[in-house]
Design an enzyme around this catalytic site. Structure first.
Site, PDB file in Angstrom:
ATOM      1  N   LYS A  13     -11.178 -54.939 113.179  1.00 46.77           N
ATOM      2  CA  LYS A  13     -10.371 -55.822 112.318  1.00 46.77           C
ATOM      3  C   LYS A  13      -9.790 -57.003 113.098  1.00 46.77           C
ATOM      4  CE  LYS A  13      -7.371 -52.695 111.015  1.00 46.77           C
ATOM      5  NZ  LYS A  13      -7.760 -51.373 111.498  1.00 46.77           N
ATOM      6  N   ARG A  87      -1.184 -49.807 104.383  1.00 40.79           N
ATOM      7  CA  ARG A  87      -1.728 -48.555 104.938  1.00 40.79           C
ATOM      8  C   ARG A  87      -1.405 -47.349 104.079  1.00 40.79           C
ATOM      9  NH1 ARG A  87      -2.405 -48.784 111.279  1.00 40.79           N
ATOM     10  NH2 ARG A  87      -2.185 -51.018 111.477  1.00 40.79           N
ATOM     11  N   ARG A 154      -3.149 -50.068 125.369  1.00 34.28           N
ATOM     12  CA  ARG A 154      -2.023 -49.633 124.567  1.00 34.28           C
ATOM     13  C   ARG A 154      -1.780 -48.137 124.719  1.00 34.28           C
ATOM     14  NH1 ARG A 154      -3.641 -52.147 118.882  1.00 34.28           N
ATOM     15  NH2 ARG A 154      -2.933 -50.078 118.289  1.00 34.28           N
ATOM     16  N   ARG A 165      -3.882 -41.347 114.648  1.00 35.17           N
ATOM     17  CA  ARG A 165      -4.005 -42.591 113.881  1.00 35.17           C
ATOM     18  C   ARG A 165      -5.197 -42.528 112.936  1.00 35.17           C
ATOM     19  NH1 ARG A 165      -4.724 -45.992 118.650  1.00 35.17           N
ATOM     20  NH2 ARG A 165      -5.167 -47.730 117.280  1.00 35.17           N
TER      21      ARG A 165
HETATM   22  P1  ADP Z   1      -4.317 -49.668 114.839  1.00 34.14           P
HETATM   23  O1  ADP Z   1      -4.578 -50.034 113.441  1.00 34.14           O
HETATM   24  O2  ADP Z   1      -5.521 -49.817 115.696  1.00 34.14           O
HETATM   25  O3  ADP Z   1      -3.584 -48.401 114.981  1.00 34.14           O
HETATM   26  P2  ADP Z   1      -2.331 -51.717 114.939  1.00 34.14           P
HETATM   27  O4  ADP Z   1      -2.065 -52.666 116.034  1.00 34.14           O
HETATM   28  O5  ADP Z   1      -2.776 -52.259 113.629  1.00 34.14           O
HETATM   29  O6  ADP Z   1      -3.387 -50.718 115.518  1.00 34.14           O
HETATM   30  O7  ADP Z   1      -1.070 -50.805 114.674  1.00 34.14           O
HETATM   31  C1  ADP Z   1      -0.429 -50.139 115.729  1.00 34.14           C
HETATM   32  C2  ADP Z   1       0.717 -49.318 115.187  1.00 34.14           C
HETATM   33  O8  ADP Z   1       1.665 -50.175 114.537  1.00 34.14           O
HETATM   34  C3  ADP Z   1       0.356 -48.282 114.143  1.00 34.14           C
HETATM   35  O9  ADP Z   1      -0.116 -47.073 114.703  1.00 34.14           O
HETATM   36  C4  ADP Z   1       1.708 -48.112 113.438  1.00 34.14           C
HETATM   37  O10 ADP Z   1       2.606 -47.362 114.228  1.00 34.14           O
HETATM   38  C5  ADP Z   1       2.231 -49.536 113.407  1.00 34.14           C
HETATM   39  N1  ADP Z   1       1.808 -50.245 112.180  1.00 34.14           N
HETATM   40  C6  ADP Z   1       0.988 -51.315 112.085  1.00 34.14           C
HETATM   41  N2  ADP Z   1       0.836 -51.701 110.811  1.00 34.14           N
HETATM   42  C7  ADP Z   1       1.583 -50.856 110.069  1.00 34.14           C
HETATM   43  C8  ADP Z   1       1.845 -50.715 108.692  1.00 34.14           C
HETATM   44  N3  ADP Z   1       1.287 -51.502 107.780  1.00 34.14           N
HETATM   45  N4  ADP Z   1       2.677 -49.707 108.304  1.00 34.14           N
HETATM   46  C9  ADP Z   1       3.245 -48.889 109.185  1.00 34.14           C
HETATM   47  N5  ADP Z   1       3.045 -48.948 110.501  1.00 34.14           N
HETATM   48  C10 ADP Z   1       2.227 -49.925 110.950  1.00 34.14           C
END
Ligand code: ADP
Length: 228
Positions: A13, A87, A154, A165
């Site tokens: 993404k 999400r 990360r 996740r």
């Molecule tokens: P990934 O999708 O690869 O886990 P992201 O960088 O998109 O990585 O997200 C990292 C973390 O940030 C998630 O595991 C969550 O803790 C938080 N996060 C990101 N977007 C959301 C969301 N829409 N709702 C809740 N938590 C979020």
């Protein structure tokens, strides 16, 4: 255009959205990056760190507040590519209240590709650019090609957090695609190998978006492999 890029962790993404953003002239807005940038925030920082580091979803009210603030910035008025939101069903409901979408790009990627990508992924601390030590390495080790910032792995790309996740994604996020499919907004994009260069997929998405716009964003879309 107001677009969501949707798919499991490691589906690409962020990589594709950061390349689509200049081509479409709209900002790439990633809630994961917005939340990482707010980890030192006095009000929410501690909560964000606690949830993010374990791989859990940050509470909806915090994410929504931070997202709304970003969508209110002038550059997002012409559109955006939203990455990492919604999400869960509640977040999808909230998003419907604040904007109207034009398309949802749904990345369809087998789990073995996701696991391989996530375990070798590094990201720039400064600008958020994503690299992959195996398939998309930086020109100089540990240094971002784009801004010269330091690269890091990360904490939530460690095996236990990855597992958690992906579980959350398949349970809570993946079912949301039906909501957007029913609205005729979904463009499916299949990617069955970790070795396809990002530019190939980005070109494919651009072609699909053009066709999608021409046909008025309605009906089922299929990618060039004939999958729908
Ligand atoms: P990934 O999708 O690869 O886990 P992201 O960088 O998109 O990585 O997200 C990292 C973390 O940030 C998630 O595991 C969550 O803790 C938080 N996060 C990101 N977007 C959301 C969301 N829409 N709702 C809740 N938590 C979020």
């Amino acid at each position: 255009m107001r677009i969501i890029i949707f798919g499991p962790q490691g589906s690409g993404k962020g990589t594709y959205a950061s390349r689509l953003s200049p081509l479409l002239g709209i900002p790439h807005i990633a809630t994961g990056d917005l939340l990482r940038a707010a980890r030192d925030d006095k009000e929410y920082g501690q909560k964000i760190r606690q949830y993010q580091d374990s791989g859990a979803l940050v509470p909806d009210d915090i994410v929504l507040k931070i997202l709304k603030k970003r969508l209110d910035q002038p550059d997002a008025k012409r559109g955006f590519i939203l990455d990492g939101y919604p999400r869960n069903a509640e977040q999808a409901k909230e998003l419907d209240k604040i904007t109207t979408l034009d398309a949802v790009i749904n990345l369809v990627v087998p789990e073995w590709v996701l696991l391989q990508r996530l375990s070798t992924r590094v990201q720039c601390k400064n600008c958020g650019e994503i690299f992959n030590l195996r398939t998309l390495p930086p020109k100089k080790p540990g240094i971002c090609d784009k801004c010269g910032g330091p690269l890091f792995q990360r904490d939530d790309d460690k095996p236990e957090a990855i597992k958690k996740r992906l579980e959350i994604y398949y349970q809570m996020s993946a079912p949301l695609i039906k909501h957007y499919r029913d609205k005729g907004l979904v463009i499916d994009v299949e990617c069955n190998s970790p070795d396809i260069p990002p530019e190939i997929i980005v070109n494919k998405i651009m072609d699909l978006l053009r066709t999608f716009k021409k046909v008025g964003g309605q009906g089922k879309q299929s990618d060039e492999d004939g999958h729908s």
